[in-house]
Structures are given as C-alpha cells and as structure tokens.
Design a protein around this motif. Sequence first.
Motif, PDB file in Angstrom:
ATOM      1  N   LEU A  66      48.072  51.305  49.107  1.00  0.00           N
ATOM      2  CA  LEU A  66      47.721  50.261  50.059  1.00  0.00           C
ATOM      3  C   LEU A  66      46.745  49.261  49.440  1.00  0.00           C
ATOM      4  O   LEU A  66      46.871  48.043  49.648  1.00  0.00           O
ATOM      5  CB  LEU A  66      47.127  50.889  51.310  1.00  0.00           C
ATOM      6  CG  LEU A  66      46.850  49.968  52.500  1.00  0.00           C
ATOM      7  CD1 LEU A  66      48.130  49.304  52.977  1.00  0.00           C
ATOM      8  CD2 LEU A  66      46.196  50.753  53.638  1.00  0.00           C
ATOM      9  N   GLU A  67      45.780  49.763  48.682  1.00  0.00           N
ATOM     10  CA  GLU A  67      44.825  48.865  48.024  1.00  0.00           C
ATOM     11  C   GLU A  67      45.539  47.954  47.028  1.00  0.00           C
ATOM     12  O   GLU A  67      45.245  46.757  46.936  1.00  0.00           O
ATOM     13  CB  GLU A  67      43.738  49.678  47.324  1.00  0.00           C
ATOM     14  CG  GLU A  67      42.744  50.321  48.277  1.00  0.00           C
ATOM     15  CD  GLU A  67      41.646  51.072  47.554  1.00  0.00           C
ATOM     16  OE1 GLU A  67      40.495  51.045  48.025  1.00  0.00           O
ATOM     17  OE2 GLU A  67      41.932  51.684  46.498  1.00  0.00           O
ATOM     18  N   ALA A  68      46.479  48.526  46.282  1.00  0.00           N
ATOM     19  CA  ALA A  68      47.205  47.731  45.293  1.00  0.00           C
ATOM     20  C   ALA A  68      48.068  46.671  45.972  1.00  0.00           C
ATOM     21  O   ALA A  68      48.161  45.533  45.492  1.00  0.00           O
ATOM     22  CB  ALA A  68      48.074  48.640  44.429  1.00  0.00           C
ATOM     23  N   ALA A  69      48.665  47.016  47.095  1.00  0.00           N
ATOM     24  CA  ALA A  69      49.547  46.074  47.786  1.00  0.00           C
ATOM     25  C   ALA A  69      48.766  44.876  48.314  1.00  0.00           C
ATOM     26  O   ALA A  69      49.256  43.741  48.280  1.00  0.00           O
ATOM     27  CB  ALA A  69      50.265  46.778  48.933  1.00  0.00           C
ATOM     28  N   GLY A  70      47.541  45.120  48.784  1.00  0.00           N
ATOM     29  CA  GLY A  70      46.765  44.035  49.357  1.00  0.00           C
ATOM     30  C   GLY A  70      45.677  43.491  48.466  1.00  0.00           C
ATOM     31  O   GLY A  70      44.934  42.591  48.867  1.00  0.00           O
ATOM     32  N   SER A  71      45.548  44.046  47.268  1.00  0.00           N
ATOM     33  CA  SER A  71      44.502  43.642  46.320  1.00  0.00           C
ATOM     34  C   SER A  71      43.121  43.661  46.981  1.00  0.00           C
ATOM     35  O   SER A  71      42.323  42.723  46.836  1.00  0.00           O
ATOM     36  CB  SER A  71      44.803  42.240  45.759  1.00  0.00           C
ATOM     37  OG  SER A  71      46.031  42.226  45.069  1.00  0.00           O
ATOM     38  N   THR A  72      42.860  44.725  47.722  1.00  0.00           N
ATOM     39  CA  THR A  72      41.576  44.857  48.394  1.00  0.00           C
ATOM     40  C   THR A  72      41.080  46.287  48.310  1.00  0.00           C
ATOM     41  O   THR A  72      41.892  47.229  48.239  1.00  0.00           O
ATOM     42  CB  THR A  72      41.697  44.443  49.880  1.00  0.00           C
ATOM     43  OG1 THR A  72      40.419  44.482  50.498  1.00  0.00           O
ATOM     44  CG2 THR A  72      42.625  45.378  50.635  1.00  0.00           C
ATOM     45  N   LEU A 127      35.636  55.096  53.781  1.00  0.00           N
ATOM     46  CA  LEU A 127      36.780  54.238  54.051  1.00  0.00           C
ATOM     47  C   LEU A 127      36.389  53.112  55.002  1.00  0.00           C
ATOM     48  O   LEU A 127      35.633  53.318  55.956  1.00  0.00           O
ATOM     49  CB  LEU A 127      37.894  55.046  54.703  1.00  0.00           C
ATOM     50  CG  LEU A 127      38.563  56.104  53.847  1.00  0.00           C
ATOM     51  CD1 LEU A 127      39.362  57.058  54.727  1.00  0.00           C
ATOM     52  CD2 LEU A 127      39.461  55.452  52.810  1.00  0.00           C
ATOM     53  N   ASP A 128      36.955  51.949  54.770  1.00  0.00           N
ATOM     54  CA  ASP A 128      36.802  50.827  55.688  1.00  0.00           C
ATOM     55  C   ASP A 128      37.975  50.878  56.665  1.00  0.00           C
ATOM     56  O   ASP A 128      39.080  50.405  56.372  1.00  0.00           O
ATOM     57  CB  ASP A 128      36.791  49.506  54.912  1.00  0.00           C
ATOM     58  CG  ASP A 128      36.404  48.319  55.774  1.00  0.00           C
ATOM     59  OD1 ASP A 128      36.742  48.320  56.975  1.00  0.00           O
ATOM     60  OD2 ASP A 128      35.769  47.379  55.247  1.00  0.00           O
ATOM     61  N   ALA A 129      37.751  51.482  57.833  1.00  0.00           N
ATOM     62  CA  ALA A 129      38.833  51.739  58.775  1.00  0.00           C
ATOM     63  C   ALA A 129      39.463  50.453  59.299  1.00  0.00           C
ATOM     64  O   ALA A 129      40.692  50.307  59.332  1.00  0.00           O
ATOM     65  CB  ALA A 129      38.313  52.581  59.937  1.00  0.00           C
ATOM     66  N   GLU A 130      38.628  49.521  59.718  1.00  0.00           N
ATOM     67  CA  GLU A 130      39.153  48.291  60.310  1.00  0.00           C
ATOM     68  C   GLU A 130      39.957  47.489  59.294  1.00  0.00           C
ATOM     69  O   GLU A 130      41.041  46.974  59.602  1.00  0.00           O
ATOM     70  CB  GLU A 130      37.992  47.465  60.860  1.00  0.00           C
ATOM     71  CG  GLU A 130      38.399  46.382  61.820  1.00  0.00           C
ATOM     72  CD  GLU A 130      37.219  45.835  62.599  1.00  0.00           C
ATOM     73  OE1 GLU A 130      37.244  44.638  62.905  1.00  0.00           O
ATOM     74  OE2 GLU A 130      36.286  46.604  62.906  1.00  0.00           O
ATOM     75  N   ALA A 131      39.453  47.398  58.073  1.00  0.00           N
ATOM     76  CA  ALA A 131      40.195  46.693  57.029  1.00  0.00           C
ATOM     77  C   ALA A 131      41.503  47.408  56.713  1.00  0.00           C
ATOM     78  O   ALA A 131      42.508  46.769  56.374  1.00  0.00           O
ATOM     79  CB  ALA A 131      39.341  46.564  55.774  1.00  0.00           C
ATOM     80  N   ALA A 132      41.503  48.736  56.827  1.00  0.00           N
ATOM     81  CA  ALA A 132      42.720  49.499  56.579  1.00  0.00           C
ATOM     82  C   ALA A 132      43.780  49.201  57.629  1.00  0.00           C
ATOM     83  O   ALA A 132      44.978  49.068  57.314  1.00  0.00           O
ATOM     84  CB  ALA A 132      42.409  50.988  56.552  1.00  0.00           C
ATOM     85  N   VAL A 133      43.372  49.093  58.897  1.00  0.00           N
ATOM     86  CA  VAL A 133      44.326  48.737  59.953  1.00  0.00           C
ATOM     87  C   VAL A 133      44.951  47.375  59.657  1.00  0.00           C
ATOM     88  O   VAL A 133      46.177  47.198  59.733  1.00  0.00           O
ATOM     89  CB  VAL A 133      43.630  48.730  61.332  1.00  0.00           C
ATOM     90  CG1 VAL A 133      44.532  48.089  62.389  1.00  0.00           C
ATOM     91  CG2 VAL A 133      43.268  50.144  61.753  1.00  0.00           C
TER      92      VAL A 133
END
Length: 397
Positions: free
Chosen positions: A72-78, A138-144
């Motif tokens: 997920l991090e790689a897909a969004g570069s975040t 984990l940053d929950a809100e950013a993950a959503v």
Amino acid sequence: MTGIAVIGAGLAGSSAAWRLAQAGHDVVVLEQDTPAHRRGSSHGSARIFRYAYAERLYVDLVREAARGWAELEAAGSTRLLTRTGALDHGAGHDPEGFARVLAAAGVEHALLGPAEASARWPLRFETPVLWHPGAGVLDAEAAVVAMLDEARAHGAALEQGWRVTGVRRRGRGYRVHAGDGRWVDAEQVVVAAGGWLPDLLGDLDLPEAFVTALPALEVRQEQAYHFPYAEGPGAAWPTFIHRTEDMVVYGLPGGRDAGWSGQKVAEYNGGRRIRSAAAQDGLVSGDNRRRVVAYVERHLPGLVPEPYAETTCLFTNTPTEDFVIDRAEGITVLSACSGHGAKFAPLLGQLTLALVEGRDTVPGPFRPGRLRSSRSRPWPAGAGSAAQHLPGHGVAE
C-alpha cells in the motif's frame, strides 16, 4: 445491479473495497458519514503495529499484513507505518511466552532485564521486558484514504452520507436500504459497520442460525490521553503494553494527533460499555483520567503527568478477542475488533476476498458460523482467551 456493496469506510471496509476492486469486482462503498470519521474506530494518526502475540496464528498474520502495508505504501508513495519498536512487560503479562512464539516464527526480538530496559528507555520496569524492533505506529486515517484511493483507481465507487438501515434479499441478490429512502441493489454485501454492527445485525436478512452463532459483541467508549515528553518534542519513544495487577495500559507516539510532541496513553478496555456506537457521547470519564494520570506518575518518568489532549474512541470486542470474518449466503460480516484489528487492515480485505470468491482460507477462529454448525462449542480448542491474547490494542486515538 452492483456486484458488491461494502457497508462502512473505516479500515476494514476500505480494505475490503481495495482488495475486491483490485481483483476485478464491481464495488460500491456505502459510508454513513465520511471515511475514517471521528465517531468511528479508524480516525487519527496513531495505532500500534506489533508482532507479540501468545499465539502463532496472529504472529503469522501480522507478517502477512506487513507485506500488505508495504504494498500500500508503494502504491501511494506515502509512509503509513513508522517503526519505533515495542515493549511488553508487567507481572500479569508474559514476555517470556511471547519471546518463545516470536523465536519460533523467526521474528527479531530480545528479552531484557528491568535494569537494562530502564537504562534504555524512560519507563519503570519491574519484570523482564520483551523488545521487538520491527513494531511501530500506523497512521490509520491516512491508511483509509490510501486504500480507498486504490479501490477507486480500480473502479470502485464511494457514496458518503449513506446510512444503511437494512439489507433485504431481492431475487438473486440483495437490496441495501438507506435511512433517507435510497437503495442499492447488489449481488453480494460486505458488512464492515464497526461499533454500529450490534444495531444493524438484526436487519441484515441473515439466517437465524448464523446470527445465533456469532459471539456477543461488546462496544466500549474508550478514552485516550496525550502526555508531553519531558525531553520535549521529538523524543524517540517505542510503543508499549504493560499489565499491572489491576489494569492493562498501552502507549505509543501520538504522531500528527499529538502535534508530534507527546505519547498517547490509555487503559485497555477502561471505558464504559454502550449498546452500540450510536450511544456514544464523547465524554471522558474523570475517574479514568485520574487512573491514567496516576499510572503515568508512577510508571512513566519520561512523561509530564499532565495530559494536554484527550479523546474518546470505540472498541468493539468479542469474548475471545478473535475477529469475525464469516459469511452466510451472499453476506459477509467483517468485524475486525477487540482493539487490535488496525494492524491487520491490508490483510482483512484479502480474507474478505477469499470468502467472496468461495475460498476457504479464513482462519477457523474467525468463522463462528461455520464452527458452531460443525461442533458443540463456537471456538476450537487452543483458540485462547482474551487474557491470553493481550493483543496490539491501540485503536483509541
């Protein structure tokens, strides 16, 4: 007719939407408010990610989830996961037992004596301490947001302000009803309603035997507090779980929620029981605040024992702290709860996808409907108890 309607856009529902859309399914997400809104369980920037469990099943699932977070991090570069390491200690805890499970799973860790641990971190320790550096926050809100972005990139739709009041069988599919009279027809439904599930459960047109087999759900309005670092902003703290004689306390760097200057500290299951999320009032208990402040004074010398921020949040617990990821006909119930579901978010969608596509790969303890129909008790031998799990906690803001 939509292929799959997902009810709820928190961590669980967003993950389900992402994985279902990624696999080519036609998906619409129905959210009563906005994704990761503050009356749910998925808002804010701080949830614990950790490997230490009493059961190998959960350790292995965390490892799978870690791969999902990287994807997920790689897909969004975040960056969604910040590694801080984690500490487990206390007379009622079992750091030695956790260490044995982590060793068998090949997870890096160390057992430290109280003096050695106290020399490294500004906490007081009276028992051996388990340290595993791969844990973090984990940053929950950013993950959503990231998971919904991926879901929409694969064709999913998001409907906000869409409060579901019931699901009814209609032909070969289901009609999902909203409180304002709107409706959506779908071939299948995934219910990820979090603390609203107890109110919604009787209106989902599920078989009675399936509903009877589900474990009792206990919703709590939890409280969390942010305490300043004595060393000032930027202090490097790990996450921790400490079981004392009369309470379980968890803490983690508060991140964005805490202005990057404090540690989030809370008593696990220290909040009041409520009927469902609809009954929350957002009020912090004065008794709980005093208990947690007294704990900080006694056990956390590296913090100033005066909270500069506080909040409430929701835990939705099962008696064993196991999740519910189960299916009856065309409805999948996804309740990743008991205060330790956030770390598994990318994996929850994969498990949901497996059920939707007819693959029997969801762990047995998460499928009470199937277990109840095949044996006299709802949980298999060795599934453990809430006291044994002592999971990652950290759902509170």
